[in-house]
Design a protein around this motif. Structure first.
Motif, PDB file in Angstrom:
ATOM      1  N   LYS A 166      43.676  27.650  31.843  1.00 12.82           N
ATOM      2  CA  LYS A 166      42.573  27.619  30.889  1.00 12.82           C
ATOM      3  C   LYS A 166      41.560  26.551  31.278  1.00 12.82           C
ATOM      4  O   LYS A 166      41.918  25.483  31.784  1.00 12.82           O
ATOM      5  N   ILE A 167      40.294  26.854  31.019  1.00 14.17           N
ATOM      6  CA  ILE A 167      39.213  25.938  31.367  1.00 14.17           C
ATOM      7  C   ILE A 167      39.412  24.585  30.684  1.00 14.17           C
ATOM      8  O   ILE A 167      39.290  23.538  31.324  1.00 14.17           O
ATOM      9  N   ALA A 168      39.710  24.601  29.407  1.00 12.42           N
ATOM     10  CA  ALA A 168      39.878  23.346  28.664  1.00 12.42           C
ATOM     11  C   ALA A 168      41.022  22.515  29.240  1.00 12.42           C
ATOM     12  O   ALA A 168      40.910  21.288  29.369  1.00 12.42           O
ATOM     13  N   GLU A 169      42.098  23.175  29.615  1.00 10.34           N
ATOM     14  CA  GLU A 169      43.265  22.484  30.175  1.00 10.34           C
ATOM     15  C   GLU A 169      42.929  21.831  31.515  1.00 10.34           C
ATOM     16  O   GLU A 169      43.254  20.662  31.755  1.00 10.34           O
ATOM     17  N   VAL A 170      42.253  22.580  32.389  1.00  6.97           N
ATOM     18  CA  VAL A 170      41.892  22.054  33.701  1.00  6.97           C
ATOM     19  C   VAL A 170      40.878  20.920  33.557  1.00  6.97           C
ATOM     20  O   VAL A 170      40.998  19.872  34.198  1.00  6.97           O
ATOM     21  N   ALA A 171      39.888  21.116  32.689  1.00  5.62           N
ATOM     22  CA  ALA A 171      38.862  20.092  32.478  1.00  5.62           C
ATOM     23  C   ALA A 171      39.480  18.791  31.983  1.00  5.62           C
ATOM     24  O   ALA A 171      39.141  17.709  32.465  1.00  5.62           O
ATOM     25  N   GLU A 172      40.389  18.895  31.053  1.00  5.79           N
ATOM     26  CA  GLU A 172      41.038  17.691  30.520  1.00  5.79           C
ATOM     27  C   GLU A 172      41.854  16.990  31.602  1.00  5.79           C
ATOM     28  O   GLU A 172      41.813  15.770  31.729  1.00  5.79           O
ATOM     29  N   SER A 173      42.583  17.779  32.397  1.00  7.06           N
ATOM     30  CA  SER A 173      43.414  17.169  33.440  1.00  7.06           C
ATOM     31  C   SER A 173      42.570  16.502  34.524  1.00  7.06           C
ATOM     32  O   SER A 173      43.009  15.551  35.164  1.00  7.06           O
ATOM     33  N   LEU A 174      41.334  16.975  34.712  1.00  7.28           N
ATOM     34  CA  LEU A 174      40.448  16.390  35.714  1.00  7.28           C
ATOM     35  C   LEU A 174      39.522  15.331  35.133  1.00  7.28           C
ATOM     36  O   LEU A 174      38.744  14.711  35.865  1.00  7.28           O
ATOM     37  N   GLY A 175      39.585  15.146  33.823  1.00  8.42           N
ATOM     38  CA  GLY A 175      38.757  14.133  33.174  1.00  8.42           C
ATOM     39  C   GLY A 175      37.285  14.481  33.148  1.00  8.42           C
ATOM     40  O   GLY A 175      36.434  13.628  33.388  1.00  8.42           O
ATOM     41  N   MET A 176      36.995  15.727  32.867  1.00  5.30           N
ATOM     42  CA  MET A 176      35.601  16.175  32.835  1.00  5.30           C
ATOM     43  C   MET A 176      35.380  17.066  31.625  1.00  5.30           C
ATOM     44  O   MET A 176      36.330  17.451  30.948  1.00  5.30           O
ATOM     45  N   GLY A 177      34.137  17.413  31.371  1.00  2.00           N
ATOM     46  CA  GLY A 177      33.815  18.261  30.238  1.00  2.00           C
ATOM     47  C   GLY A 177      34.138  19.723  30.492  1.00  2.00           C
ATOM     48  O   GLY A 177      33.946  20.233  31.599  1.00  2.00           O
ATOM     49  N   ALA A 178      34.626  20.390  29.471  1.00  5.66           N
ATOM     50  CA  ALA A 178      34.961  21.808  29.593  1.00  5.66           C
ATOM     51  C   ALA A 178      33.715  22.652  29.839  1.00  5.66           C
ATOM     52  O   ALA A 178      33.763  23.648  30.571  1.00  5.66           O
ATOM     53  N   SER A 179      32.590  22.265  29.257  1.00  2.09           N
ATOM     54  CA  SER A 179      31.361  23.049  29.446  1.00  2.09           C
ATOM     55  C   SER A 179      30.891  22.987  30.894  1.00  2.09           C
ATOM     56  O   SER A 179      30.376  23.969  31.435  1.00  2.09           O
ATOM     57  N   THR A 180      31.081  21.842  31.531  1.00  3.46           N
ATOM     58  CA  THR A 180      30.707  21.708  32.939  1.00  3.46           C
ATOM     59  C   THR A 180      31.546  22.645  33.798  1.00  3.46           C
ATOM     60  O   THR A 180      31.013  23.386  34.632  1.00  3.46           O
ATOM     61  N   LEU A 181      32.837  22.616  33.585  1.00  2.00           N
ATOM     62  CA  LEU A 181      33.730  23.494  34.346  1.00  2.00           C
ATOM     63  C   LEU A 181      33.440  24.959  34.042  1.00  2.00           C
ATOM     64  O   LEU A 181      33.447  25.794  34.944  1.00  2.00           O
ATOM     65  N   ASP A 182      33.150  25.275  32.799  1.00  3.14           N
ATOM     66  CA  ASP A 182      32.806  26.651  32.428  1.00  3.14           C
ATOM     67  C   ASP A 182      31.564  27.114  33.183  1.00  3.14           C
ATOM     68  O   ASP A 182      31.516  28.253  33.668  1.00  3.14           O
ATOM     69  N   ASN A 183      30.563  26.234  33.313  1.00  3.10           N
ATOM     70  CA  ASN A 183      29.354  26.581  34.074  1.00  3.10           C
ATOM     71  C   ASN A 183      29.683  26.869  35.528  1.00  3.10           C
ATOM     72  O   ASN A 183      29.159  27.812  36.124  1.00  3.10           O
ATOM     73  N   TRP A 184      30.547  26.043  36.113  1.00  2.07           N
ATOM     74  CA  TRP A 184      30.940  26.259  37.510  1.00  2.07           C
ATOM     75  C   TRP A 184      31.657  27.585  37.684  1.00  2.07           C
ATOM     76  O   TRP A 184      31.413  28.305  38.647  1.00  2.07           O
ATOM     77  N   VAL A 185      32.543  27.899  36.753  1.00  2.08           N
ATOM     78  CA  VAL A 185      33.311  29.150  36.839  1.00  2.08           C
ATOM     79  C   VAL A 185      32.367  30.345  36.732  1.00  2.08           C
ATOM     80  O   VAL A 185      32.465  31.300  37.514  1.00  2.08           O
ATOM     81  N   ARG A 186      31.431  30.303  35.783  1.00  2.76           N
ATOM     82  CA  ARG A 186      30.478  31.409  35.635  1.00  2.76           C
ATOM     83  C   ARG A 186      29.614  31.552  36.883  1.00  2.76           C
ATOM     84  O   ARG A 186      29.384  32.667  37.371  1.00  2.76           O
ATOM     85  N   LYS A 187      29.165  30.427  37.422  1.00  2.39           N
ATOM     86  CA  LYS A 187      28.344  30.439  38.633  1.00  2.39           C
ATOM     87  C   LYS A 187      29.133  31.027  39.808  1.00  2.39           C
ATOM     88  O   LYS A 187      28.627  31.855  40.564  1.00  2.39           O
ATOM     89  N   TYR A 188      30.385  30.604  39.937  1.00  2.00           N
ATOM     90  CA  TYR A 188      31.246  31.097  41.016  1.00  2.00           C
ATOM     91  C   TYR A 188      31.454  32.610  40.905  1.00  2.00           C
ATOM     92  O   TYR A 188      31.349  33.335  41.888  1.00  2.00           O
ATOM     93  N   LYS A 189      31.725  33.084  39.703  1.00  2.74           N
ATOM     94  CA  LYS A 189      31.954  34.520  39.507  1.00  2.74           C
ATOM     95  C   LYS A 189      30.702  35.330  39.830  1.00  2.74           C
ATOM     96  O   LYS A 189      30.790  36.417  40.405  1.00  2.74           O
ATOM     97  N   LYS A 190      29.536  34.807  39.488  1.00  4.93           N
ATOM     98  CA  LYS A 190      28.286  35.493  39.836  1.00  4.93           C
ATOM     99  C   LYS A 190      28.109  35.540  41.348  1.00  4.93           C
ATOM    100  O   LYS A 190      27.697  36.556  41.901  1.00  4.93           O
ATOM    101  N   GLU A 191      28.420  34.425  42.002  1.00  3.28           N
ATOM    102  CA  GLU A 191      28.297  34.379  43.456  1.00  3.28           C
ATOM    103  C   GLU A 191      29.257  35.367  44.112  1.00  3.28           C
ATOM    104  O   GLU A 191      28.930  35.962  45.137  1.00  3.28           O
ATOM    105  N   GLN A 192      30.413  35.544  43.539  1.00  4.98           N
ATOM    106  CA  GLN A 192      31.384  36.502  44.080  1.00  4.98           C
ATOM    107  C   GLN A 192      30.863  37.928  43.952  1.00  4.98           C
ATOM    108  O   GLN A 192      31.287  38.813  44.682  1.00  4.98           O
ATOM    109  N   GLN A 193      29.938  38.147  43.016  1.00  2.52           N
ATOM    110  CA  GLN A 193      29.320  39.460  42.834  1.00  2.52           C
ATOM    111  C   GLN A 193      28.014  39.563  43.620  1.00  2.52           C
ATOM    112  O   GLN A 193      27.208  40.445  43.371  1.00  2.52           O
ATOM    113  N   ALA A 194      27.796  38.632  44.558  1.00  2.00           N
ATOM    114  CA  ALA A 194      26.627  38.593  45.441  1.00  2.00           C
ATOM    115  C   ALA A 194      25.335  38.280  44.707  1.00  2.00           C
ATOM    116  O   ALA A 194      24.271  38.728  45.097  1.00  2.00           O
TER     117      ALA A 194
END
Length: 103
Positions: free
Chosen positions: A26-54
Protein backbone atom coordinates in the motif's frame (compact mmCIF):
# COMPACT_ATOMS: atom_id res chain seq x y z
CA UNK A 1 10.38 30.38 8.22
CA UNK A 2 10.51 28.30 5.06
CA UNK A 3 11.48 24.66 5.02
CA UNK A 4 13.82 23.20 2.45
CA UNK A 5 12.07 20.93 0.00
CA UNK A 6 13.38 17.37 0.01
CA UNK A 7 14.81 16.10 -3.25
CA UNK A 8 14.82 12.43 -4.15
CA UNK A 9 17.01 10.65 -6.67
CA UNK A 10 15.47 8.92 -9.66
CA UNK A 11 16.66 5.57 -8.31
CA UNK A 12 14.95 6.19 -4.97
CA UNK A 13 11.71 7.10 -6.73
CA UNK A 14 11.82 3.98 -8.90
CA UNK A 15 12.53 1.76 -5.90
CA UNK A 16 9.63 3.29 -3.95
CA UNK A 17 7.30 2.88 -6.93
CA UNK A 18 8.49 -0.71 -7.33
CA UNK A 19 7.47 -1.49 -3.76
CA UNK A 20 3.95 -0.35 -4.57
CA UNK A 21 3.57 -1.63 -8.12
CA UNK A 22 5.62 -4.83 -8.17
CA UNK A 23 5.36 -5.92 -4.54
CA UNK A 24 1.68 -4.87 -4.16
CA UNK A 25 2.25 -2.88 -0.97
CA UNK A 26 0.00 0.00 0.00
CA UNK A 27 1.12 3.53 -0.80
CA UNK A 28 0.56 4.75 2.76
CA UNK A 29 2.55 1.83 4.18
CA UNK A 30 5.51 2.36 1.85
CA UNK A 31 5.47 6.13 2.34
CA UNK A 32 5.51 5.78 6.11
CA UNK A 33 8.34 3.25 6.03
CA UNK A 34 10.38 5.61 3.83
CA UNK A 35 9.57 8.68 5.90
CA UNK A 36 7.83 10.59 3.15
CA UNK A 37 4.37 11.85 2.30
CA UNK A 38 1.83 9.45 0.84
CA UNK A 39 0.68 12.06 -1.69
CA UNK A 40 4.22 12.37 -3.04
CA UNK A 41 4.52 8.62 -3.52
CA UNK A 42 1.03 8.50 -5.04
CA UNK A 43 2.11 11.12 -7.61
CA UNK A 44 5.17 9.05 -8.50
CA UNK A 45 3.10 5.90 -8.90
CA UNK A 46 0.57 7.64 -11.15
CA UNK A 47 3.37 9.19 -13.21
CA UNK A 48 5.11 5.81 -13.53
CA UNK A 49 1.92 4.06 -14.65
CA UNK A 50 1.31 6.73 -17.30
CA UNK A 51 4.87 6.33 -18.54
CA UNK A 52 4.34 2.58 -18.78
CA UNK A 53 1.42 3.36 -21.10
CA UNK A 54 3.80 5.44 -23.29
CA UNK A 55 2.53 8.81 -22.06
CA UNK A 56 5.45 11.22 -21.80
CA UNK A 57 5.20 13.69 -18.92
CA UNK A 58 4.73 17.29 -19.98
CA UNK A 59 6.50 18.68 -16.92
CA UNK A 60 9.64 17.46 -15.23
CA UNK A 61 11.84 14.53 -16.06
CA UNK A 62 10.41 11.13 -16.71
CA UNK A 63 11.08 8.24 -14.35
CA UNK A 64 11.62 5.47 -16.89
CA UNK A 65 14.65 5.26 -19.17
CA UNK A 66 12.54 5.02 -22.33
CA UNK A 67 10.55 8.14 -21.53
CA UNK A 68 13.70 10.05 -20.56
CA UNK A 69 15.26 9.14 -23.89
CA UNK A 70 12.09 10.20 -25.68
CA UNK A 71 12.16 13.55 -23.86
CA UNK A 72 15.80 14.10 -24.84
CA UNK A 73 15.13 13.21 -28.47
CA UNK A 74 12.12 15.53 -28.67
CA UNK A 75 14.23 18.34 -27.22
CA UNK A 76 16.93 17.65 -29.80
CA UNK A 77 14.42 17.61 -32.67
CA UNK A 78 12.99 20.93 -31.50
CA UNK A 79 16.50 22.44 -31.43
CA UNK A 80 17.35 21.08 -34.90
CA UNK A 81 14.11 22.43 -36.38
CA UNK A 82 14.86 25.85 -34.94
CA UNK A 83 18.40 25.79 -36.36
CA UNK A 84 17.10 24.65 -39.76
CA UNK A 85 14.58 27.48 -39.86
CA UNK A 86 17.28 30.03 -39.02
CA UNK A 87 19.50 28.67 -41.81
CA UNK A 88 16.60 28.78 -44.29
CA UNK A 89 15.94 32.44 -43.48
CA UNK A 90 19.63 33.29 -43.70
CA UNK A 91 20.04 31.57 -47.06
CA UNK A 92 16.92 33.32 -48.41
CA UNK A 93 18.33 36.69 -47.32
CA UNK A 94 21.70 35.95 -48.90
CA UNK A 95 20.05 34.81 -52.12
CA UNK A 96 17.93 37.96 -52.35
CA UNK A 97 20.98 40.16 -51.65
CA UNK A 98 23.02 38.43 -54.35
CA UNK A 99 20.17 38.87 -56.86
CA UNK A 100 19.97 42.59 -56.07
CA UNK A 101 23.67 43.03 -56.65
CA UNK A 102 23.44 41.00 -59.90
CA UNK A 103 20.89 43.37 -61.47
Amino acid sequence: MTTKRREYTREFKLEAVSLVVDHKRKIAEVAESLGMGASTLDNWVRKYKKEQQAVTPTQGLALTDEQRELQALRKQVKQLIMERDILKKASALLASDSLKSYY
